[in-house]
Design an enzyme around this catalytic site. Structure first.
Site, mmCIF file in Angstrom:
data_model
loop_
_atom_site.group_PDB
_atom_site.id
_atom_site.type_symbol
_atom_site.label_atom_id
_atom_site.label_comp_id
_atom_site.label_asym_id
_atom_site.label_seq_id
_atom_site.Cartn_x
_atom_site.Cartn_y
_atom_site.Cartn_z
ATOM 1 N N THR A 45 0.842 -1.185 0.000
ATOM 2 C CA THR A 45 0.000 0.000 0.000
ATOM 3 C C THR A 45 0.882 1.241 0.000
ATOM 4 O OG1 THR A 45 -0.193 -0.078 2.392
ATOM 5 C CG2 THR A 45 -1.964 -1.109 1.124
ATOM 6 N N VAL A 47 0.783 4.358 1.801
ATOM 7 C CA VAL A 47 1.208 5.058 3.019
ATOM 8 C C VAL A 47 2.023 4.160 3.942
ATOM 9 C CG1 VAL A 47 0.397 6.271 5.074
ATOM 10 C CG2 VAL A 47 -0.733 6.641 2.887
ATOM 11 N N CYS A 48 1.696 2.912 4.009
ATOM 12 C CA CYS A 48 2.315 2.004 4.981
ATOM 13 C C CYS A 48 3.841 1.968 4.966
ATOM 14 C CB CYS A 48 1.747 0.604 4.821
ATOM 15 S SG CYS A 48 -0.003 0.533 5.250
ATOM 16 N N PRO A 49 4.514 2.011 3.813
ATOM 17 C CA PRO A 49 5.982 1.943 3.862
ATOM 18 C C PRO A 49 6.600 3.061 4.701
ATOM 19 C CG PRO A 49 5.247 1.621 1.620
ATOM 20 C CD PRO A 49 4.034 2.012 2.434
ATOM 21 N N LEU A 52 5.979 2.181 8.444
ATOM 22 C CA LEU A 52 6.821 1.059 8.846
ATOM 23 C C LEU A 52 8.290 1.483 8.910
ATOM 24 C CD1 LEU A 52 5.089 -1.740 6.777
ATOM 25 C CD2 LEU A 52 5.025 -1.468 9.246
#
Length: 125
Positions: A45, A47-49, A52
């Site tokens: 996805t 935004v997730c990187p 994380l």
């Protein structure tokens, strides 16, 4: 929803990806320890990187304080590895990525959105 901070996690055993290896993680691995479970909707996805990656930036500091970090999505451990192999940002992650394809952990932590058509979890950030 009532706070779950300082509560005991329910019994679980899940597959995971860490350090280019597939491992199994259970509640026994965190007994008597502090742990952060970071839930995100799905691998690959947009935004997730960045989220994380921000967590990775704090990982060494958290480890020094005796805190273990786990990211959790409703993807499988195989998808975690594929994302790791495909993304330079995710490739840098050192903490354990838990696989929760049946949303067992997401439901236990109260972050699973039952009204969604796909297994999406709420962000706890």
């Amino acid at each position: 929803m009532a706070s779950i901070i300082n509560s005991h996690v329910t019994e679980f055993k899940v597959n995971a990806f860490k350090g280019n290896d597939f491992i199994e993680v259970s509640n026994k691995d965190i007994e008597g320890k502090w742990a952060v479970f970071f839930f995100y909707p799905a691998d690959f996805t947009f935004v997730c990187p960045t989220e994380l990656e921000d967590l990775q930036d704090k990982y060494a500091q958290l480890k020094e304080m005796g805190v273990e970090v786990f990211s959790v999505s409703c993807d499988t451990h195989f998808v975690h590895k594929a994302w790791h192999d495909a993304s330079p940002r995710i490739k840098n992650i050192e903490y354990t990525m838990l696989a929760d394809p049946l949303a067992v952990l997401a439901k236990a932590f109260g972050v699973y959105k039952e009204d969604e058509a796909s297994p999406i979890v709420a962000h706890l950030s």
